[in-house]
Design a protein around this motif. Structure first.
Motif, PDB file in Angstrom:
ATOM      1  N   ASP A  63       0.868  -1.173   0.000  1.00 47.64           N
ATOM      2  CA  ASP A  63       0.000   0.000   0.000  1.00 47.64           C
ATOM      3  C   ASP A  63       0.906   1.225   0.000  1.00 47.64           C
ATOM      4  O   ASP A  63       1.773   1.360   0.876  1.00 47.64           O
ATOM      5  CB  ASP A  63      -0.902  -0.009   1.234  1.00 47.64           C
ATOM      6  CG  ASP A  63      -1.726   1.259   1.352  1.00 47.64           C
ATOM      7  OD1 ASP A  63      -2.723   1.386   0.644  1.00 47.64           O
ATOM      8  OD2 ASP A  63      -1.325   2.140   2.154  1.00 47.64           O
ATOM      9  N   VAL A  64       0.751   2.112  -0.969  1.00 48.21           N
ATOM     10  CA  VAL A  64       1.658   3.253  -1.112  1.00 48.21           C
ATOM     11  C   VAL A  64       1.666   4.119   0.138  1.00 48.21           C
ATOM     12  O   VAL A  64       2.723   4.569   0.595  1.00 48.21           O
ATOM     13  CB  VAL A  64       1.296   4.087  -2.357  1.00 48.21           C
ATOM     14  CG1 VAL A  64       2.077   5.403  -2.365  1.00 48.21           C
ATOM     15  CG2 VAL A  64       1.595   3.316  -3.630  1.00 48.21           C
ATOM     16  N   ASP A  65       0.511   4.358   0.717  1.00 46.51           N
ATOM     17  CA  ASP A  65       0.449   5.205   1.915  1.00 46.51           C
ATOM     18  C   ASP A  65       1.248   4.585   3.059  1.00 46.51           C
ATOM     19  O   ASP A  65       2.007   5.281   3.748  1.00 46.51           O
ATOM     20  CB  ASP A  65      -1.002   5.411   2.337  1.00 46.51           C
ATOM     21  CG  ASP A  65      -1.102   6.245   3.612  1.00 46.51           C
ATOM     22  OD1 ASP A  65      -0.772   7.445   3.570  1.00 46.51           O
ATOM     23  OD2 ASP A  65      -1.480   5.680   4.658  1.00 46.51           O
ATOM     24  N   ARG A  66       1.104   3.313   3.248  1.00 42.89           N
ATOM     25  CA  ARG A  66       1.839   2.637   4.333  1.00 42.89           C
ATOM     26  C   ARG A  66       3.344   2.623   4.047  1.00 42.89           C
ATOM     27  O   ARG A  66       4.161   2.785   4.949  1.00 42.89           O
ATOM     28  CB  ARG A  66       1.318   1.212   4.514  1.00 42.89           C
ATOM     29  CG  ARG A  66       1.908   0.483   5.716  1.00 42.89           C
ATOM     30  CD  ARG A  66       1.106  -0.782   6.024  1.00 42.89           C
ATOM     31  NE  ARG A  66       1.669  -1.441   7.192  1.00 42.89           N
ATOM     32  CZ  ARG A  66       2.615  -2.379   7.138  1.00 42.89           C
ATOM     33  NH1 ARG A  66       3.091  -2.770   5.959  1.00 42.89           N
ATOM     34  NH2 ARG A  66       3.075  -2.925   8.252  1.00 42.89           N
ATOM     35  N   LEU A  67       3.710   2.417   2.782  1.00 42.85           N
ATOM     36  CA  LEU A  67       5.118   2.405   2.390  1.00 42.85           C
ATOM     37  C   LEU A  67       5.784   3.754   2.640  1.00 42.85           C
ATOM     38  O   LEU A  67       6.934   3.813   3.086  1.00 42.85           O
ATOM     39  CB  LEU A  67       5.228   2.037   0.907  1.00 42.85           C
ATOM     40  CG  LEU A  67       6.605   2.170   0.256  1.00 42.85           C
ATOM     41  CD1 LEU A  67       7.562   1.120   0.788  1.00 42.85           C
ATOM     42  CD2 LEU A  67       6.482   2.073  -1.269  1.00 42.85           C
ATOM     43  N   THR A  68       5.079   4.839   2.365  1.00 46.26           N
ATOM     44  CA  THR A  68       5.699   6.171   2.362  1.00 46.26           C
ATOM     45  C   THR A  68       5.429   6.997   3.615  1.00 46.26           C
ATOM     46  O   THR A  68       6.074   8.023   3.821  1.00 46.26           O
ATOM     47  CB  THR A  68       5.201   6.970   1.140  1.00 46.26           C
ATOM     48  OG1 THR A  68       3.771   7.137   1.231  1.00 46.26           O
ATOM     49  CG2 THR A  68       5.543   6.269  -0.160  1.00 46.26           C
ATOM     50  N   ARG A  69       4.476   6.571   4.449  1.00 41.09           N
ATOM     51  CA  ARG A  69       3.992   7.435   5.525  1.00 41.09           C
ATOM     52  C   ARG A  69       5.089   7.898   6.474  1.00 41.09           C
ATOM     53  O   ARG A  69       5.168   9.088   6.816  1.00 41.09           O
ATOM     54  CB  ARG A  69       2.899   6.698   6.310  1.00 41.09           C
ATOM     55  CG  ARG A  69       2.198   7.580   7.371  1.00 41.09           C
ATOM     56  CD  ARG A  69       1.143   6.766   8.095  1.00 41.09           C
ATOM     57  NE  ARG A  69       0.208   6.193   7.149  1.00 41.09           N
ATOM     58  CZ  ARG A  69      -0.352   4.994   7.271  1.00 41.09           C
ATOM     59  NH1 ARG A  69      -0.025   4.225   8.315  1.00 41.09           N
ATOM     60  NH2 ARG A  69      -1.205   4.553   6.374  1.00 41.09           N
ATOM     61  N   VAL A  70       5.950   7.002   6.905  1.00 38.06           N
ATOM     62  CA  VAL A  70       6.954   7.379   7.903  1.00 38.06           C
ATOM     63  C   VAL A  70       7.901   8.427   7.348  1.00 38.06           C
ATOM     64  O   VAL A  70       8.195   9.432   8.023  1.00 38.06           O
ATOM     65  CB  VAL A  70       7.726   6.133   8.383  1.00 38.06           C
ATOM     66  CG1 VAL A  70       8.955   6.545   9.202  1.00 38.06           C
ATOM     67  CG2 VAL A  70       6.821   5.249   9.234  1.00 38.06           C
ATOM     68  N   TRP A  71       8.375   8.229   6.111  1.00 39.94           N
ATOM     69  CA  TRP A  71       9.341   9.198   5.581  1.00 39.94           C
ATOM     70  C   TRP A  71       8.672  10.488   5.139  1.00 39.94           C
ATOM     71  O   TRP A  71       9.285  11.567   5.229  1.00 39.94           O
ATOM     72  CB  TRP A  71      10.165   8.590   4.452  1.00 39.94           C
ATOM     73  CG  TRP A  71      11.322   7.820   4.984  1.00 39.94           C
ATOM     74  CD1 TRP A  71      11.566   6.485   4.853  1.00 39.94           C
ATOM     75  CD2 TRP A  71      12.408   8.329   5.788  1.00 39.94           C
ATOM     76  NE1 TRP A  71      12.720   6.125   5.516  1.00 39.94           N
ATOM     77  CE2 TRP A  71      13.257   7.246   6.094  1.00 39.94           C
ATOM     78  CE3 TRP A  71      12.731   9.587   6.281  1.00 39.94           C
ATOM     79  CZ2 TRP A  71      14.422   7.387   6.863  1.00 39.94           C
ATOM     80  CZ3 TRP A  71      13.884   9.738   7.048  1.00 39.94           C
ATOM     81  CH2 TRP A  71      14.710   8.651   7.332  1.00 39.94           C
ATOM     82  N   ILE A  72       7.436  10.434   4.676  1.00 39.91           N
ATOM     83  CA  ILE A  72       6.736  11.689   4.374  1.00 39.91           C
ATOM     84  C   ILE A  72       6.605  12.524   5.640  1.00 39.91           C
ATOM     85  O   ILE A  72       6.886  13.729   5.660  1.00 39.91           O
ATOM     86  CB  ILE A  72       5.360  11.413   3.744  1.00 39.91           C
ATOM     87  CG1 ILE A  72       5.544  10.944   2.294  1.00 39.91           C
ATOM     88  CG2 ILE A  72       4.477  12.659   3.792  1.00 39.91           C
ATOM     89  CD1 ILE A  72       4.245  10.560   1.608  1.00 39.91           C
TER      90      ILE A  72
END
Length: 412
Positions: free
Chosen positions: A343-352
C-alpha cells in the motif's frame, strides 16, 4: 556580495567543532562559491535507473544555473546532457519527466537523437555541420542502479564509488526495481543545514516520534563499533555479512561517502508504524526480512536507506542561499503489485512525515541563524560527530579548491 577571498578568510578563521559563521548559511556570495566549487565539481546523485525505464524515458532537474536532462537511449545506456538547445539556448525539455522518441526543442524544433546528436535543424544554412551542434554532454555514471552526474569538465574518479556501491548495494538489485512513489518538498534553509540535520539524530527523539519506533537514535550504531561497548550493531553486521550482504562500516578516505548496515529497533523490519514489512516481496537477493537498513551518504547531496522490502533514495539540490529541494524516491520489487503486495500510503507514511518534521526544524534553524544575535555554537562530540565530519569535509574541500585549481563546467 561576498567574494571568494571573503569565503576563504571565513574558512581559515572558523572554529573547529562549532557551527559555521552566519554568511555560510545566508550570503549570496558564499552560496555562489558553494555552487562553483562544490556542486559544479562533485559527483551528484540524480535518479534511480528505474526512473528512466524505457527507450526515450527522461528526467530533468536543475543544479544551480544548470538545467540537466537525463535520458535512456535506444542502446539502453543512460546519458546526461545540458538541457539547452544548441540553436539559441532554450530548454529542450521543460517537463520533470516523460518519454519521447526524439528530443525536440519547442522553440524552433531543432531535434536531437537520444544520444544527443543533432538530426534536424529547420531552414538552416547548408554549411551548418550537425556534428558541431549536438547536445553538450554531462559526465554520467550508473553505480548499482543509481545514476550520478558531474558537471565539471574533468570529473573526479568515480571508480571507487562505483565499486563500493556495487559491492554493498548489489543484494538490493536497484536496477531491477520499480518506482512506487516520489515526493518533492522545498525546505526554506541553506543546503548545509539540510545535510547537517540529516547527519545527526540528536533531534530525533524530540522531532520524529514515528521514525523512532523503528530507527535507532544511538549514534554508536552508525559507526565502526571500534572503541564502543555496542554489541547489537556488530552482531547485526556479522549476521548480514555471513548471509552474503556486505555491511561493515566503510568511509571513503576523504570522508565524502560512507556505507554501513544497521539494525532496526527490536524485531522491526521496515520504516512502517508497526515495523512489519511494507512490501510482501523482498527486493533483490536480500535473504531475510530483518536485514536492517544499508545507509549510504554521498556529499554534497544525498543520503539513502536500502531495506529488505524497499529502497528509499533522497536527493537534495540547492535553490537559493536559504532554500533547498528535497526529493524522495521509493522503489520496490518490479513484480510487486500495488494494492496487493503493498500500500503506497503505508510504504511512504513514515518518511513523508519525517521529511515534513525535518523541514520544520531546518526552517526554524535558518530563521534563528538569520538573527543578528547568531554566533557559531558547539557541536556535541557524542551526538553530532556526523555533523562535525560533514562540516570538516565541506571546509577542507572548499578551502582546497579555493586555493588550488579553478572550476569550469564541462563545455563539450
Amino acid at each position: 556580495m561576498a567574494t571568494d577571498s571573503d569565503v576563504l578568510a571565513a574558512l581559515m578563521s572558523r572554529r573547529p567543532g562549532f557551527s559555521l559563521p552566519q554568511p555560510f548559511y545566508t550570503d549570496a556570495g558564499f552560496y555562489d562559491c558553494d555552487l562553483r566549487n562544490i556542486w559544479y565539481k562533485d559527483w551528484l546523485l540524480t535518479i534511480a535507473a528505474p526512473e528512466v525505464p524505457k527507450t526515450g524515458s527522461f528526467v530533468t532537474l536543475q543544479i544551480g544555473n544548470a538545467p540537466v536532462l537525463i535520458v535512456r537511449g535506444a542502446d539502453g545506456a543512460i546519458r546526461a546532457f545540458h538541457n539547452s538547445c544548441r540553436h539559441r539556448g532554450s530548454r529542450i525539455c521543460a517537463a520533470e519527466r516523460g518519454r519521447n522518441a526524439k528530443l525536440t526543442c519547442p522553440y524552433h524544433q531543432w531535434t536531437y537523437d537520444l544520444d544527443g546528436s543533432l538530426v534536424y535543424a529547420r531552414e538552416m544554412h547548408e554549411d551548418i555541420d550537425p556534428a558541431d551542434f549536438g547536445l553538450k554532454p554531462i559526465h554520467c555514471e550508473t553505480a548499482a542502479g543509481i545514476v550520478f552526474i558531474c558537471l565539471a569538465k574533468d570529473a573526479p574518479d568515480f571508480a571507487p564509488v562505483k565499486a563500493m556501491a556495487e559491492k554493498y548495494a548489489s543484494p538490493h538489485d536497484i536496477t531491477n526495481l520499480k518506482v512506487a512513489a516520489t515526493r518533492s518538498i522545498v525546505e526554506n534553509g541553506n543546503w548545509k543545514l539540510v545535510m547537517e540535520n540529516n547527519r545527526e539524530c540528536y533531534h530525533c527523539a524530540g522531532s520524529h516520534p514515528l521514525l523512532c519506533r523503528t530507527f535507532p537514535d544511538d549514534p554508536n550504531l552508525i559507526g565502526s563499533f571500534e572503541g564502543t561497548s555496542v554489541t547489537v550493531g556488530e552482531d547485526h553486521v556479522r549476521r548480514c555479512e555471513a548471509a552474503g550482504m556486505p555491511s561493515r562500516f566503510y568511509m571513503e578516505p576523504n570522508g565524502q561517502w560512507r556505507f554501513v548496515r544497521i539494525p532496526f529497533i527490536g524485531d522491526a523490519c521496515s520504516y512502517t508504524e508497526d515495523g512489519t514489512p511494507a512490501v510482501t516481496k523482498r527486493v533483490g537477493q536480500v535473504p531475510f526480512d530483518n536485514a536492517g537498513s544499508l545507509l549510504f551518504f554521498h556529499y554534497p547531496n544525498t543520503w539513502n536507506h536500502m531495506l529488505s522490502d524497499s529502497v528509499t533514495l533522497f536527493r537534495m539540490t540547492p535553490i537559493s542561499p536559504t532554500a533547498t529541494q528535497v526529493y524522495t524516491t521509493w522503489l520496490v520489487h518490479a513484480d510487486a503489485e500495488e494494492g496487493v503486495d503493498y500500500d503506497v500510503d503505508r510504504l511512504t507514511r513514515v518518511w513523508i512525515q519525517t521529511n515534513l518534521e525535518d523541514q520544520a526544524v531546518v526552517e526554524e534553524n535558518q530563521r534563528g541563524i538569520l538573527s543578528p544575535a547568531y554566533e557559531p555554537g558547539p557541536y556535541s562530540s557524542l551526538q553530532e560527530t556526523g555533523v562535525i565530519q560533514f562540516i570538516d569535509w565541506y571546509a577542507a574541500t572548499l578551502q582546497q579548491r579555493l586555493t588550488g585549481r579553478s572550476n569550469t563546467m564541462a563545455a563539450e
